[in-house]
Design a protein around this motif. Structure first.
Motif, PDB file in Angstrom:
ATOM      1  N   GLY A 137       0.800  -1.220   0.000  1.00  0.00           N
ATOM      2  CA  GLY A 137       0.000   0.000   0.000  1.00  0.00           C
ATOM      3  C   GLY A 137       0.833   1.269   0.000  1.00  0.00           C
ATOM      4  O   GLY A 137       0.280   2.374  -0.010  1.00  0.00           O
ATOM      5  N   ILE A 138       2.146   1.155   0.004  1.00  0.00           N
ATOM      6  CA  ILE A 138       2.972   2.365  -0.026  1.00  0.00           C
ATOM      7  C   ILE A 138       2.754   3.072  -1.370  1.00  0.00           C
ATOM      8  O   ILE A 138       2.628   2.417  -2.417  1.00  0.00           O
ATOM      9  N   ALA A 139       2.691   4.393  -1.324  1.00  0.00           N
ATOM     10  CA  ALA A 139       2.253   5.143  -2.515  1.00  0.00           C
ATOM     11  C   ALA A 139       3.241   5.062  -3.674  1.00  0.00           C
ATOM     12  O   ALA A 139       2.849   5.069  -4.836  1.00  0.00           O
ATOM     13  N   ARG A 140       4.528   4.987  -3.360  1.00  0.00           N
ATOM     14  CA  ARG A 140       5.525   5.078  -4.429  1.00  0.00           C
ATOM     15  C   ARG A 140       6.707   4.159  -4.137  1.00  0.00           C
ATOM     16  O   ARG A 140       7.208   4.118  -3.014  1.00  0.00           O
ATOM     17  N   ILE A 141       7.127   3.435  -5.165  1.00  0.00           N
ATOM     18  CA  ILE A 141       8.336   2.609  -5.046  1.00  0.00           C
ATOM     19  C   ILE A 141       9.297   3.105  -6.109  1.00  0.00           C
ATOM     20  O   ILE A 141       8.901   3.308  -7.266  1.00  0.00           O
ATOM     21  N   VAL A 142      10.549   3.326  -5.701  1.00  0.00           N
ATOM     22  CA  VAL A 142      11.561   3.773  -6.666  1.00  0.00           C
ATOM     23  C   VAL A 142      12.673   2.733  -6.683  1.00  0.00           C
ATOM     24  O   VAL A 142      13.227   2.387  -5.632  1.00  0.00           O
ATOM     25  N   VAL A 143      12.978   2.225  -7.874  1.00  0.00           N
ATOM     26  CA  VAL A 143      14.024   1.201  -8.006  1.00  0.00           C
ATOM     27  C   VAL A 143      15.175   1.796  -8.817  1.00  0.00           C
ATOM     28  O   VAL A 143      14.974   2.280  -9.931  1.00  0.00           O
ATOM     29  N   LYS A 144      16.371   1.750  -8.230  1.00  0.00           N
ATOM     30  CA  LYS A 144      17.560   2.243  -8.951  1.00  0.00           C
ATOM     31  C   LYS A 144      18.224   1.055  -9.654  1.00  0.00           C
ATOM     32  O   LYS A 144      18.460   0.012  -9.032  1.00  0.00           O
ATOM     33  N   ARG A 145      18.510   1.212 -10.926  1.00  0.00           N
ATOM     34  CA  ARG A 145      19.125   0.150 -11.731  1.00  0.00           C
ATOM     35  C   ARG A 145      20.239   0.758 -12.576  1.00  0.00           C
ATOM     36  O   ARG A 145      20.183   1.942 -12.917  1.00  0.00           O
TER      37      ARG A 145
END
Ligand code: SAM
Length: 279
Positions: free
Chosen positions: A241-249
């Motif tokens: 339910g967290i509003a935003r996920i940011v994945v660094k690649r």
């Protein structure tokens, strides 16, 4: 632990006054400490030979007046520590573009909005420190006990640096950073509602492009290997339910779990993939 490829069994300290700190650190992770007076040994190669006599492993902890380091004993002899006051970090804070830099945009910083961030993969704390310096509250998770110790020592020295030369920006940034020495999966059991963003920067294998990887990441890769279970965290985060996920690649790496993000920011080396909540 499955995620630790190589381990360390000795902490070498080079100044007698560091004995107590060395003892505190070794007692946390159950390794031995050893005092080595290197006053007479000036050459880097001879120092490495002296360290190598103390262990069969490929790395040692090295504690000296500059702080706690992980020293690689292999040919490349890389050495890392956490340093929030390093010229590189200070330069990044001064000239890195503030809230217009990619990581800040990716995490959704706005002039009046500073997200509360879970840094799921704290590592050497560089990203966390930049975000905290920009005003975000950052809860850092680091599961590797060796890296936890580096982070702890980096925070100790940063606080000391403020004590000897007051710096309110440094102090406030440190106050916004909280280290949780555990696997981030714990946060999903405890509840995640007070956070706006989960930031995920797992170790990524770079078999053919060593020159593209910064030295500290090269050492971490040799020590820890790839975080091949990052998709588990990603899946849990998606249903949290967290509003935003940011994945660094790395810039040209495939998407995590092949899942196309809602949006990406692409830089010279890296890419930030942004996923909005579907839960
Ligand atoms: C690439 S490094 C992160 C670098 C970091 N962003 C920085 O700015 O220094 C990845 C780190 O995440 C940690 N890590 C990976 N999976 C984790 C998990 N599930 N929970 C906590 N830490 C994790 C690894 O031990 C490693 O230290």
């Amino acid at each position: 632990m499955p995620f630790m490829v190589n381990e360390i069994d000795v902490l070498v300290f080079e100044e007698a006054y560091l004995r107590q700190l060395a003892e505190d650190y070794v007692s946390e992770i159950g390794i031995r400490s050893h005092f080595l007076n290197l006053d007479q040994i000036r050459s880097k190669r001879k120092r490495l030979d002296a360290y190598k006599e103390l262990t069969e492993k490929d790395f040692i902890f090295l504690l000296n007046q500059d702080g706690l380091h992980i020293q690689m004993l292999l040919k490349t002899a890389l050495c890392i520590k956490v340093d929030f006051c390093s010229p590189q970090i200070q330069y990044r804070l001064a000239k890195g573009g503030g809230k217009s830099q990619m990581i800040a945009k990716a995490l959704g910083l706005k002039s009046v909005f500073r997200p509360r961030v879970i840094d799921a993969t704290a590592g050497l704390g560089k990203d966390a420190f930049v975000l905290a310096s920009l005003g975000c509250f950052v809860q850092m998770y680091e599961r590797n006990p060796l890296i936890q110790l580096l982070l702890k020592d980096g925070m100790r020295r940063a606080r000391q640096s403020h004590d000897s030369k007051p710096n309110s920006e440094l102090k406030e940034a440190l106050e916004r950073m909280k280290l949780k020495p555990s696997d981030v999966v714990e946060v999903f059991n405890q509840g995640i509602t007070q956070f706006d963003v989960l930031y995920l920067d797992p170790m990524f294998p770079h078999p053919d492009s060593r020159s593209l990887v910064k030295k500290d990441m090269q050492l971490l890769q040799s020590l820890i290997g790839a975080d091949s279970d990052a998709s588990d965290v990603f899946k849990k985060a998606q249903s949290s339910g967290i509003a935003r996920i940011v994945v660094k690649r790395p810039k040209s790496a495939p998407y995590l779990m092949d899942k196309k993000p809602d949006h990406s920011f692409v830089g010279k080396r890296n890419r930030f993939d942004i996923y909005h909540s579907t839960a």
